[in-house]
Enzyme design. Structure first.
Site, PDB file in Angstrom:
ATOM      1  N   HIS A  23       4.082  -1.557  -1.651  1.00 37.50           N
ATOM      2  CA  HIS A  23       3.222  -0.785  -1.318  1.00 37.50           C
ATOM      3  C   HIS A  23       3.470   0.772  -1.318  1.00 37.50           C
ATOM      4  O   HIS A  23       4.608   0.932  -1.659  1.00 37.50           O
ATOM      5  CB  HIS A  23       2.938  -0.860   0.385  1.00 37.50           C
ATOM      6  CG  HIS A  23       4.375  -0.769   1.216  1.00 37.50           C
ATOM      7  ND1 HIS A  23       4.669   0.477   1.525  1.00 37.50           N
ATOM      8  CD2 HIS A  23       5.242  -1.683   1.639  1.00 37.50           C
ATOM      9  CE1 HIS A  23       5.710   0.499   2.323  1.00 37.50           C
ATOM     10  NE2 HIS A  23       6.279  -0.966   2.326  1.00 37.50           N
ATOM     11  N   GLU A  99       6.887  -8.501   5.020  1.00 38.72           N
ATOM     12  CA  GLU A  99       8.368  -8.009   5.079  1.00 38.72           C
ATOM     13  C   GLU A  99       9.138  -8.689   5.771  1.00 38.72           C
ATOM     14  O   GLU A  99       8.686  -9.348   6.887  1.00 38.72           O
ATOM     15  CB  GLU A  99       8.652  -6.325   5.373  1.00 38.72           C
ATOM     16  CG  GLU A  99       9.863  -5.860   5.430  1.00 38.72           C
ATOM     17  CD  GLU A  99      10.528  -5.977   3.861  1.00 38.72           C
ATOM     18  OE1 GLU A  99      10.727  -7.041   3.575  1.00 38.72           O
ATOM     19  OE2 GLU A  99      10.618  -4.942   3.264  1.00 38.72           O
TER      20      GLU A  99
END
Length: 233
Positions: A23, A99
């Site tokens: 990202h 994550e």
């Protein structure tokens, strides 16, 4: 297995190309804070980085798009898809490619966190930890150091990730090109586990970088890691 003329035969999947993107930069990235399942908005630089990678990928055709279900990943994906000529790419958000969960350390100062985790092992930061231990060991160290033991250990983490890869295989059996927006430690962990020592995992992937994976019958192959410039294949 599939049935052919009354006999069972093995199903051979075609190679799936996965373009895995970190990202864009967030405010927690900018402030060097632990950002696993916690979230923060993209910075102006992060938005610009998402547009840049979208432009780099605009010439390619993708059959599916996936991201983790964090806002930073989904916003990055929306920007990337706005540049793609194929505007009907099916898109799914999934927790399977989040994550690593940092538990008690979510939102904490990264340098201080890794000092706390590394000090009992004679190391002062993540970089030196990785000179002596594996990424999976650092996950276990974090889980042990977390006073609540909520941080994901290696087994918990990989159980989740492998469910994600199973989903990609099941939903892309035709040799598809797939977009996937995920996170720094996750991309680094995948490169470490499946890269056969070819990539410098002591260096984490940059925001808006691209790592290419291939899913085959024989496993997961890393084609390139942390690509930030140049023509993509």
């Amino acid at each position: 297995m599939i049935e052919i003329m009354g006999f069972l035969a093995p199903f051979f999947m075609k190679t799936v190309n996965v373009y895995m993107i970190r990202h864009g930069q967030t405010f927690f990235n900018r402030y060097n804070r632990m950002q696993g399942w916690s979230d923060s908005p993209l910075t102006p630089e992060g938005i610009a980085g998402a547009h840049k990678v979208g432009e780099r990928l605009a010439h390619m055709t993708f059959t599916h798009a996936y991201s983790s279900d964090t806002t930073r990943a989904s916003n990055t994906m929306q920007i990337i898809l706005s540049h793609n000529m194929n505007t009907t790419v099916p898109y799914k958000m999934t927790p399977l490619f989040r994550e690593q969960f940092y538990g008690y350390f979510e939102g904490a100062d990264s340098a201080q966190t890794w000092y706390m985790i590394g000090a009992p092992h004679g190391q002062k930061n993540l970089h030196t930890l990785l000179e002596h231990y594996t990424l999976d060991q650092t996950k276990d160290f974090m889980h042990a150091t977390d006073p609540f033991h909520d941080a994901e250990d290696a087994v918990t983490y990989w159980t989740r990730l492998m469910k994600g890869f199973k989903m990609l295989r099941e939903e892309n059996r035709n040799g598809d090109n797939v977009l996937l927006v995920s996170h720094g430690t996750t991309i680094r962990s995948i490169a470490d586990k499946f890269g056969k020592g070819q990539f410098p995992i002591e260096e984490g992937p940059k925001n808006a970088s691209i790592t290419k994976l291939q899913l085959t019958d024989s496993g997961i192959n890393i084609i390139y890691y942390n690509n930030t410039e140049g023509l993509l294949q």
